[in-house]
Structure formats: structure tokens, C-alpha cells
Write an enzyme that holds these catalytic residues in place. Structure first.
Site, PDB file in Angstrom:
ATOM      1  N   ASN A   1       0.890  -1.155   0.000  1.00  0.00           N
ATOM      2  CA  ASN A   1       0.000   0.000   0.000  1.00  0.00           C
ATOM      3  C   ASN A   1       0.928   1.204   0.000  1.00  0.00           C
ATOM      4  O   ASN A   1       1.716   1.365   0.926  1.00  0.00           O
ATOM      5  CB  ASN A   1      -0.868  -0.037   1.262  1.00  0.00           C
ATOM      6  CG  ASN A   1      -2.090   0.831   1.146  1.00  0.00           C
ATOM      7  OD1 ASN A   1      -2.678   0.939   0.073  1.00  0.00           O
ATOM      8  ND2 ASN A   1      -2.482   1.455   2.234  1.00  0.00           N
TER       9      ASN A   1
ATOM     10  N   HIS B   1       8.252  -0.651   1.552  1.00  0.00           N
ATOM     11  CA  HIS B   1       7.994  -1.958   2.134  1.00  0.00           C
ATOM     12  C   HIS B   1       6.587  -2.421   1.766  1.00  0.00           C
ATOM     13  O   HIS B   1       5.740  -1.625   1.394  1.00  0.00           O
ATOM     14  CB  HIS B   1       8.123  -1.911   3.662  1.00  0.00           C
ATOM     15  CG  HIS B   1       6.995  -1.164   4.326  1.00  0.00           C
ATOM     16  ND1 HIS B   1       6.886   0.203   4.289  1.00  0.00           N
ATOM     17  CD2 HIS B   1       5.923  -1.604   5.030  1.00  0.00           C
ATOM     18  CE1 HIS B   1       5.803   0.587   4.943  1.00  0.00           C
ATOM     19  NE2 HIS B   1       5.194  -0.490   5.399  1.00  0.00           N
TER      20      HIS B   1
ATOM     21  N   GLN C   1       3.725  -5.924   2.773  1.00  0.00           N
ATOM     22  CA  GLN C   1       3.310  -6.788   3.863  1.00  0.00           C
ATOM     23  C   GLN C   1       2.854  -8.137   3.333  1.00  0.00           C
ATOM     24  O   GLN C   1       2.527  -8.277   2.152  1.00  0.00           O
ATOM     25  CB  GLN C   1       2.156  -6.143   4.640  1.00  0.00           C
ATOM     26  CG  GLN C   1       2.514  -4.822   5.304  1.00  0.00           C
ATOM     27  CD  GLN C   1       1.349  -4.256   6.108  1.00  0.00           C
ATOM     28  OE1 GLN C   1       0.843  -4.883   7.020  1.00  0.00           O
ATOM     29  NE2 GLN C   1       0.923  -3.055   5.754  1.00  0.00           N
TER      30      GLN C   1
END
Lengths: 322, 322
Positions: B136, B149, B151
């Protein structure tokens, strides 16, 4: 205006996607001197609404995602068809500044009656199979016109959310022999910790399975499938409880809470007494200044992550001083 | 930290909702001098990651919505259970400033391999039945840490979106005798107007049923169910096409496009060769400065309204000068 909405089938999600290329040019935060939702004052520059006095006004959306007269689209990819349905605008009041919660009890009850009436009338031609009334409020979530208003979407099919709710409620009814909504109300009243306001014929609850932090459901105490199933007294109670719920959301952090309100009614192509009529409020703030965004798990998997237990959220909402 | 995630069943939507009350205190836009995703430089003030050089790092989310060790929750409403699963953070690079698209081709291919490896390993205990990798990106959509990053969410059940995709793809396979993904690739290549980049072993496409205006899918040319089914060459091609797609999104309006990327793989409790492995990119801008918000029809009915036909969006993406 060239309203030629089109639908295409999403083969992996199993849902329709609506295309309305004319919508990109729609009115976006116009200056206050032009308010298309205000009554016309200068006939040389008409708004969407006539002169005169009225409480609530409904008209066809000029930028519809669906229309009852959508022509057959040009040949396209498999699963392309006309965007058949209707989109209407519901203006809640003549006042450009107010909020839905500023309506009087009588006006709020009238709104419930208007939603009920439009649902019935939209279904009359036999094309419309499901009607969703909603209000999306807040610049934070892309609202393009500030005059208090909501919308109606009328679909020529039963959309996935309503189809799923019906399927789940029918299964519950088959297994338990009782309507889901009646058991839900009884359990919430028995426990009490998630009931925000019990208005007698209607109540507001943070459901035990809330997806948004302060998600609030406004439900009739007697199970019903559509707003038109409710008596005038029941509609009035639903209206009062809804008004209370909206005021609590604004009072929670001391500002206008951005939210989505959706009104869930049974499909219109038959009788579905198992369907639980209810109103869902999704407040977008999970804490002061902190929006809830739909990220990976919500959009990619279809499951919400919520930071707060519904029991805690309900307690905070009950403690709001109105 | 007290990680006691809980799930509750939403009886009308038929989906789990995750509750993780400890998440509300999670790190929110920390000052640049504290970056928990940077390698530790001062052992007195460790970050989430050790000293030293690495390309990609994976660690358990300190604020998980799901954990493999979630204890049985206290008695709660019907449909309450432990939030069993796993949440991991995937740090794309040691650089705090870059973008995913700034990774070299080799690093991007490594990321694909990391996603594949974590998926396999998370499934090893037999508890995890579905893994969703996602990124996101953008403060516009609530990203709390700027270091590039993504997830991983690992579920102990098959979430609604993956369940629906599997069901639809299995039905297609039964009816047509061929995998859906192979036909999709063949049709898009034949028409060509929605293919953004054909990398040989992988391609990017604005699907004919795009829900977001510039929605882009990155798919392997040969149908596969999981990233681990791909050869190294196929993973490398997927990586190059993904990098190209991300760069086009940023180039479109000349800024960082906020987006959600989700990686869809088959459930892990069996072999599902019908499942179409693919990556979905949801760009949140529908025009310069105009966010797409999920309003009444999207959230209340489950159907998207899109302002632009996929053919037009694909043409614009193809015309981006990289």
C-alpha cells in the site's frame, strides 16, 4: 448529455463493473454562487430544482452510472452490456449548509418515507431488482457537492452485497426457523453493551462484527425486509434513532465525521421476508484525524482489520454528550 | 506487547473481521531520525533490522492483525475466535527514500522469489491456507512508514476474494476445459489494445473489466497458480513487467501515484491448478489530483463505477514516456 453507461462482467470477482465515461466531467466543488442543488432563484440560470418550497427533492442524476434507457453498447469484450438501471439524487433540505442530522424529526421521517416510496416506484417497471439508498459525506471521501444530499442506485440485478446478505439470512432462517434480524435485536438488547440507543421501535447498535471502528447499524425492532414494510410509527422511530446516531458520530471527535450511510433492503423481484432491512453507517475516522483506509487485506482479501472492539466503540458513542 | 488478535464472524457478509486492539498505538509517520525499517546503526537504539548488508528483509509485524500463537479469546459474541494467522513486513531495500520501482531488475526478481518462498514457508505448518502479499503506497492512503515496504497476510482460512476467484476460475475450467488465465492472455494478445507491455513470459494489461481507472494486471503468459510454480526466467520476466507497470503509473501524472498492489495466489491447502496467479495494481488517482473513493455502490452494493474505459486507460499508459 451523452449518457451511454455500459456494464462489463468481472470474471474472477463475479460482479459487474459500471463504465460511464461522461462522468469524468461532472461538477466538482462548484463555487458557492452556483449550487445545482439549491432551488432556482434566477430563471435565467436554473439549477437542478425549481423555485418554491419543498422539504426533500428527488431528481435523476445528470451523470448517471446506470440509466433505464441505456442503449446497446458497441461490440466490446465478452461480458459487455448496457448499463441498465437508474441513479437519482435525493436533496435532504433546502438549506445548503446544514447536515442530514439537522433535519427535524418530521423531516427525517419524511426522508425514510421518500426512500421507501422511490424504492417502490423504481421497481414498478419490472426492470429494477435492487435499490440502494446512500449518503457519502465529507470532502475527505470525495464528496463533490456540499449541499446535504444522498443518492439512489437502482440495479437491474441483485448486486453481490445484497445477494450475499439474502443468501446468509435465508440460510439462517432455514436453520433457526426465525428471522436473523429478530434474533440480532433480541441478543443485543439482552447484552446491552453494544446498544447505543434503544428507541423502542428501532435501535442503534455497534454490531459485534463491526468492520469500521465506530460502525453503527440502525435497525427496526420488528424484522422487516423493506422500508415500505414499516408502519409510520416504526419509520418515525427509525428516523429518530438515525438522527441520534449521526449526531453521536459528529460529537465523538467534535467535528463533522466523514461517513458512508447505506440503506439495505430486500431485492425487488419477489418477496424475501428473510432479508434484514437495516441502515449501516461507516464512519471513516478510527481516531481523531486518523482515517481508515481500505488496504491490502480489505481490498485484496475482502476481510477488514479493526483496531477497536465494538463494545469499546459503543461505550464511547453512548458517552457522547449531545 | 500484548498481541491477542481476535476474529469475529460477520453473519450477513459471511466473512471474518479481525480485531487487534493493540494496533491503534502503532508507529505513525515517525521522524526521519527514527526509521524502524532501516538497518540498525546504533546498537543502543536497535531498529527492526540488524546491521549489515542485505537486499530484502522480512520480519514479523510487531502490530499483527493475526498471529500463529493467538490465544483463545475471552468468551464473546457468537462467532468469536482467536485471530490465527501471520502478518509479516517485507522491506524492499536498504534505501529509505526509494520506490519499489527503483529496484534493479535483479532485486525485483529477488522480491518475487521472496514472496514465493515466504508463501511456501508460511504454509509449512499446515495452519495457513492463504497468503496475500501486498504493498500500500502513499500518504494519501494512510501509509504510516515511508521506507519502501510491503506486507504479507497469512490466513488460516481462504478469504472471500480468493474463495470467489477460485470458484469462478474452477467453473470456467469445467465449462471451457482450459484455464481462465491462458484464455485471458490469448485474448488480450489477440486484441492488443489493452496490453501495456508484453514481456514474452509475462505481460501487463488493463483488464477489460478494470474497476479502478488505471488498474493494471501483471500476469504470467503461462498459466500458473502460485509464484513458486514459475521458473526463474518467468519470475524475472514478471519482475521486469511489474517494474515497468509501476514506472508507468508514476509517469502518468508526473508524481508518485498512490496505489495498492496485491498478489493473488491459489489457496495452500491443496492443489488448485485452475487458480490464476496474477498481480493487481489499483492506482488511486482517476485523474490528476482526483482520488477514487469507494462510495455507496462500491461499499454498499459491491459494484464499482469507473469513469474511463479500460481501452482508453491502456492507451494512456502505453504513451507514458519512461
Amino acid at each position: 448529455m451523452d449518457a451511454r453507461p455500459v456494464m462489463r462482467w468481472h470474471p474472477l470477482r463475479g460482479e459487474w463493473v459500471m463504465y460511464a465515461a461522461h462522468r469524468l466531467g461532472r461538477t466538482f466543488l462548484p463555487p458557492p454562487e452556483y449550487n445545482p442543488l439549491a432551488p432556482t432563484s434566477d430563471p435565467e440560470h436554473p439549477t437542478e430544482l425549481p423555485r418554491g418550497k419543498y422539504d426533500i427533492a428527488v431528481f435523476a442524476n445528470r451523470f448517471p452510472s446506470l440509466t433505464l434507457t441505456a442503449p446497446q453498447p458497441e461490440p466490446g469484450p465478452a461480458g459487455t452490456r448496457a448499463g441498465v438501471g437508474a441513479c437519482e439524487v435525493v436533496v435532504f433540505s433546502q438549506s445548503a449548509q446544514g447536515r442530514l442530522a439537522d433535519l427535524s424529526d418530521e423531516q427525517m421521517a419524511l426522508l425514510i418515507a421518500v426512500w421507501a416510496d422511490r424504492t417502490t416506484r423504481l421497481a414498478e417497471g419490472g426492470t429494477v431488482r435492487s435499490v440502494l439508498a446512500f449518503e457519502n459525506r465529507g470532502v475527505e471521501v470525495g464528496v463533490t457537492l456540499h449541499h446535504p444530499h444522498g443518492q439512489l442506485y437502482a440495479y437491474d440485478h441483485v448486486p453481490p452485497v445484497q445477494a450475499r446478505m439474502l443468501e446468509q439470512a435465508q440460510r439462517y432462517h432455514t436453520e433457526q426457523g426465525r428471522p436473523w434480524l429478530g434474533d440480532f435485536v433480541a441478543e443485543e438488547r439482552a447484552g446491552g453493551e453494544r446498544v447505543v440507543l434503544d428507541g423502542g421501535l428501532a435501535l442503534s447498535v455497534v454490531p459485534p462484527f463491526a468492520r469500521y471502528t465506530y460502525e453503527t447499524w440502525v435497525v427496526p425492532a420488528r424484522p422487516a425486509a423493506r422500508l415500505s414494510d414499516l408502519s409510520a410509527d416504526e419509520q418515525a422511530s427509525l428516523a429518530r434513532v438515525l438522527k441520534d446516531a449521526l449526531n453521536r458520530l459528529d460529537g465523538l471527535f467534535g467535528g463533522r465525521m466523514p461517513y458512508l450511510m447505506t440503506v439495505h433492503q430486500a431485492p425487488l423481484d419477489g418477496e424475501y421476508p428473510e432479508f434484514p432491512l437495516h441502515i449501516e453507517l461507516y464512519p471513516y475516522l478510527r481516531a481523531p484525524g486518523r482515517m481508515k483506509y481500505l488496504a491490502g487485506t480489505e481490498q485484496g482479501a475482502g476481510e477488514f482489520a479493526n483496531d477497536k472492539f465494538p463494545e469499546v466503540a459503543a461505550r464511547e458513542l453512548k458517552e457522547v454528550v449531545l
